[in-house]
Design a protein around this motif. Structure first.
Motif, PDB file in Angstrom:
ATOM      1  N   CYS A   1       0.827  -1.215   0.000  1.00  0.00           N
ATOM      2  CA  CYS A   1       0.000   0.000   0.000  1.00  0.00           C
ATOM      3  C   CYS A   1       0.859   1.262   0.000  1.00  0.00           C
ATOM      4  O   CYS A   1       0.601   2.197  -0.768  1.00  0.00           O
ATOM      5  CB  CYS A   1      -0.921   0.001   1.222  1.00  0.00           C
ATOM      6  SG  CYS A   1      -2.251  -1.215   1.158  1.00  0.00           S
ATOM      7  N   TRP A   2       1.888   1.296   0.842  1.00  0.00           N
ATOM      8  CA  TRP A   2       2.686   2.517   0.930  1.00  0.00           C
ATOM      9  C   TRP A   2       3.589   2.718  -0.272  1.00  0.00           C
ATOM     10  O   TRP A   2       3.858   3.853  -0.667  1.00  0.00           O
ATOM     11  CB  TRP A   2       3.476   2.522   2.237  1.00  0.00           C
ATOM     12  CG  TRP A   2       2.595   2.845   3.411  1.00  0.00           C
ATOM     13  CD1 TRP A   2       1.302   3.302   3.361  1.00  0.00           C
ATOM     14  CD2 TRP A   2       2.932   2.756   4.793  1.00  0.00           C
ATOM     15  NE1 TRP A   2       0.813   3.498   4.628  1.00  0.00           N
ATOM     16  CE2 TRP A   2       1.778   3.165   5.529  1.00  0.00           C
ATOM     17  CE3 TRP A   2       4.068   2.351   5.493  1.00  0.00           C
ATOM     18  CZ2 TRP A   2       1.758   3.204   6.927  1.00  0.00           C
ATOM     19  CZ3 TRP A   2       4.055   2.385   6.876  1.00  0.00           C
ATOM     20  CH2 TRP A   2       2.910   2.812   7.580  1.00  0.00           C
TER      21      TRP A   2
ATOM     22  N   VAL B   1      11.237  -0.542  11.643  1.00  0.00           N
ATOM     23  CA  VAL B   1      11.373  -0.911  10.228  1.00  0.00           C
ATOM     24  C   VAL B   1      10.063  -0.678   9.490  1.00  0.00           C
ATOM     25  O   VAL B   1      10.051  -0.187   8.355  1.00  0.00           O
ATOM     26  CB  VAL B   1      11.815  -2.386  10.109  1.00  0.00           C
ATOM     27  CG1 VAL B   1      11.770  -2.844   8.649  1.00  0.00           C
ATOM     28  CG2 VAL B   1      13.215  -2.573  10.681  1.00  0.00           C
ATOM     29  N   TRP B   2       8.948  -1.011  10.134  1.00  0.00           N
ATOM     30  CA  TRP B   2       7.625  -0.851   9.518  1.00  0.00           C
ATOM     31  C   TRP B   2       7.358   0.605   9.151  1.00  0.00           C
ATOM     32  O   TRP B   2       6.689   0.889   8.154  1.00  0.00           O
ATOM     33  CB  TRP B   2       6.578  -1.374  10.490  1.00  0.00           C
ATOM     34  CG  TRP B   2       5.163  -1.319  10.019  1.00  0.00           C
ATOM     35  CD1 TRP B   2       4.521  -2.224   9.211  1.00  0.00           C
ATOM     36  CD2 TRP B   2       4.187  -0.315  10.339  1.00  0.00           C
ATOM     37  NE1 TRP B   2       3.206  -1.844   9.019  1.00  0.00           N
ATOM     38  CE2 TRP B   2       2.977  -0.677   9.698  1.00  0.00           C
ATOM     39  CE3 TRP B   2       4.216   0.836  11.115  1.00  0.00           C
ATOM     40  CZ2 TRP B   2       1.812   0.077   9.811  1.00  0.00           C
ATOM     41  CZ3 TRP B   2       3.057   1.599  11.220  1.00  0.00           C
ATOM     42  CH2 TRP B   2       1.880   1.224  10.576  1.00  0.00           C
ATOM     43  N   HIS B   3       7.879   1.550   9.951  1.00  0.00           N
ATOM     44  CA  HIS B   3       7.640   2.974   9.709  1.00  0.00           C
ATOM     45  C   HIS B   3       8.479   3.544   8.563  1.00  0.00           C
ATOM     46  O   HIS B   3       8.183   4.646   8.079  1.00  0.00           O
ATOM     47  CB  HIS B   3       7.948   3.788  10.973  1.00  0.00           C
ATOM     48  CG  HIS B   3       6.834   3.847  11.964  1.00  0.00           C
ATOM     49  ND1 HIS B   3       6.757   2.989  13.041  1.00  0.00           N
ATOM     50  CD2 HIS B   3       5.749   4.657  12.052  1.00  0.00           C
ATOM     51  CE1 HIS B   3       5.688   3.282  13.755  1.00  0.00           C
ATOM     52  NE2 HIS B   3       5.057   4.280  13.182  1.00  0.00           N
ATOM     53  N   LEU B   4       9.528   2.852   8.143  1.00  0.00           N
ATOM     54  CA  LEU B   4      10.479   3.432   7.202  1.00  0.00           C
ATOM     55  C   LEU B   4       9.857   3.960   5.903  1.00  0.00           C
ATOM     56  O   LEU B   4      10.249   5.042   5.432  1.00  0.00           O
ATOM     57  CB  LEU B   4      11.580   2.418   6.875  1.00  0.00           C
ATOM     58  CG  LEU B   4      12.590   2.154   8.002  1.00  0.00           C
ATOM     59  CD1 LEU B   4      13.615   1.120   7.562  1.00  0.00           C
ATOM     60  CD2 LEU B   4      13.285   3.443   8.431  1.00  0.00           C
TER      61      LEU B   4
ATOM     62  N   PHE C   1       8.850   7.731   5.484  1.00  0.00           N
ATOM     63  CA  PHE C   1       9.828   8.793   5.221  1.00  0.00           C
ATOM     64  C   PHE C   1       9.843   9.192   3.749  1.00  0.00           C
ATOM     65  O   PHE C   1      10.374  10.251   3.398  1.00  0.00           O
ATOM     66  CB  PHE C   1      11.228   8.340   5.649  1.00  0.00           C
ATOM     67  CG  PHE C   1      11.449   8.359   7.139  1.00  0.00           C
ATOM     68  CD1 PHE C   1      11.845   9.522   7.779  1.00  0.00           C
ATOM     69  CD2 PHE C   1      11.267   7.210   7.899  1.00  0.00           C
ATOM     70  CE1 PHE C   1      12.064   9.548   9.146  1.00  0.00           C
ATOM     71  CE2 PHE C   1      11.487   7.223   9.268  1.00  0.00           C
ATOM     72  CZ  PHE C   1      11.881   8.396   9.906  1.00  0.00           C
ATOM     73  N   PHE C   2       9.275   8.357   2.889  1.00  0.00           N
ATOM     74  CA  PHE C   2       9.302   8.622   1.448  1.00  0.00           C
ATOM     75  C   PHE C   2       7.939   9.021   0.893  1.00  0.00           C
ATOM     76  O   PHE C   2       7.784   9.135  -0.316  1.00  0.00           O
ATOM     77  CB  PHE C   2       9.827   7.380   0.719  1.00  0.00           C
ATOM     78  CG  PHE C   2      11.190   6.954   1.168  1.00  0.00           C
ATOM     79  CD1 PHE C   2      12.326   7.556   0.647  1.00  0.00           C
ATOM     80  CD2 PHE C   2      11.346   5.974   2.138  1.00  0.00           C
ATOM     81  CE1 PHE C   2      13.588   7.184   1.068  1.00  0.00           C
ATOM     82  CE2 PHE C   2      12.606   5.581   2.569  1.00  0.00           C
ATOM     83  CZ  PHE C   2      13.729   6.197   2.031  1.00  0.00           C
TER      84      PHE C   2
ATOM     85  N   ASN D   1       8.375  12.227   6.682  1.00  0.00           N
ATOM     86  CA  ASN D   1       8.982  12.843   5.509  1.00  0.00           C
ATOM     87  C   ASN D   1       9.498  14.239   5.822  1.00  0.00           C
ATOM     88  O   ASN D   1      10.565  14.644   5.346  1.00  0.00           O
ATOM     89  CB  ASN D   1       7.960  12.901   4.367  1.00  0.00           C
ATOM     90  CG  ASN D   1       8.536  13.486   3.093  1.00  0.00           C
ATOM     91  OD1 ASN D   1       8.328  14.649   2.792  1.00  0.00           O
ATOM     92  ND2 ASN D   1       9.274  12.675   2.343  1.00  0.00           N
ATOM     93  N   GLU D   2       8.757  14.975   6.628  1.00  0.00           N
ATOM     94  CA  GLU D   2       9.179  16.317   7.024  1.00  0.00           C
ATOM     95  C   GLU D   2      10.425  16.266   7.911  1.00  0.00           C
ATOM     96  O   GLU D   2      11.279  17.152   7.836  1.00  0.00           O
ATOM     97  CB  GLU D   2       8.043  17.031   7.750  1.00  0.00           C
ATOM     98  CG  GLU D   2       6.849  17.354   6.855  1.00  0.00           C
ATOM     99  CD  GLU D   2       5.718  17.998   7.618  1.00  0.00           C
ATOM    100  OE1 GLU D   2       5.898  18.300   8.822  1.00  0.00           O
ATOM    101  OE2 GLU D   2       4.641  18.206   7.028  1.00  0.00           O
TER     102      GLU D   2
END
Length: 287
Positions: free
Chosen positions: A27-28, A175-178, A181-182, A189-190
């Motif tokens: 999804c991401w 790791v799941w949150h990485l 950032f994109f 991302n900010e």
């Protein structure tokens, strides 16, 4: 019925990790490919669905457990266990205090002053206090806690102590949150992945995993949701983005988590049945 081994009781973990990370990543990555803000159509759809990856993992494990007629893991904390749900409120207050106290401490030590301007703008953009609080409750706490704490936590606790379980879940959570950032427009991302703020955000996931783990063992998924909600909402309202304030939050939460873990030393997990009997197999939260 023969008693399942710890390995058997952890067997749902592989399915949980697979479903959680596969659905979230799919999804991401789609949201990243589409581009645009996570609140704009159509990016919002895969962005929001990706956040529910842990819940999808929890559902998959629950379906398989029911199909195989497997017992509830020993360390599962069920909603009907006494009046422990009342603990969710003081744990929510504690979670808020760790962030608010850290922000005040950072300001006193020369860091940025506490400013609610960004928080007020955020509430206004969401359409008011009620929509804002609902969005903060769903995006993160409800979308994640039934998976991380309600499903993975009791299975890891079959062979790990509280600290080990929290650190393992913290690593998985980080790791799941990485991918966030994109995705343009997200808090991560900010902050930027390769920055002090990005590093501090990633490190902050570990004490958060310990705090929500303590909450889960104290009063179940509702309590871990309360802690997650309290921290996220206070961080948003106080616009905690500077490295100085983030570092203060990180240090205070590490101290609080260490004290809470020390208070549990020698105590059996809330969900562990007495004399080796298994909990009721039909009632309770996500298992």
């Amino acid at each position: 019925m023969t008693t399942p081994s710890p390995v058997r009781r952890r067997s749902g973990l592989a399915l949980f990790w697979a479903v959680t990370f596969t659905t979230t990543l799919a999804c991401w990555l789609t949201a990243i490919a589409i581009g645009g803000e996570p609140t704009s159509f159509p990016t919002a759809i895969p962005y929001l669905l990706g956040g529910f990856g842990p819940v999808f993992g929890a559902i998959a494990v629950r379906i398989r457990r029911a199909h195989r007629r497997e017992p509830v893991p020993d360390h599962t904390v069920r909603l009907r266990q006494g009046g422990r749900l009342l603990l969710a409120l003081p744990l929510l207050v504690l979670a808020v205090a760790t962030v608010a106290g850290a922000a005040l401490l950072a300001a006193a030590l020369g860091g940025p002053a506490v400013d609610l301007t960004g928080g007020r703008d955020l509430v206004a953009t969401a359409g008011g206090p009620v929509p804002f609080l609902i969005s903060m409750l769903i995006a993160g706490p409800i979308a994640e806690e039934p998976g991380w704490r309600g499903t993975a936590y009791p299975r890891l606790r079959a062979t790990m102590n509280r600290l080990q379980t929290g650190l393992v879940l913290g690593a998985a959570w980080a790791v799941w949150h990485l991918p966030l950032f994109f995705i343009t427009g997200t808090v991560q991302n900010e902050l930027g992945l390769f920055s002090w703020s990005g590093l501090l955000f990633t490190l902050s996931v570990f004490p958060m995993a310990l705090l929500t783990g303590y909450a889960y063992e104290s009063a179940g998924v509702i309590a871990s949701i309360a802690v997650h909600f309290g921290v996220n909402t206070t961080m948003a309202l106080l616009t905690v983005k500077s490295p100085a304030t983030q570092a203060a939050v990180l240090m205070i939460q590490i101290v609080v988590a260490a004290l809470l873990l020390a208070s549990q030393r020698g105590r059996p997990a809330t969900g562990r049945p007495a004399h080796g009997n298994h909990p009721d197999r039909k009632l309770g939260g996500v298992r």
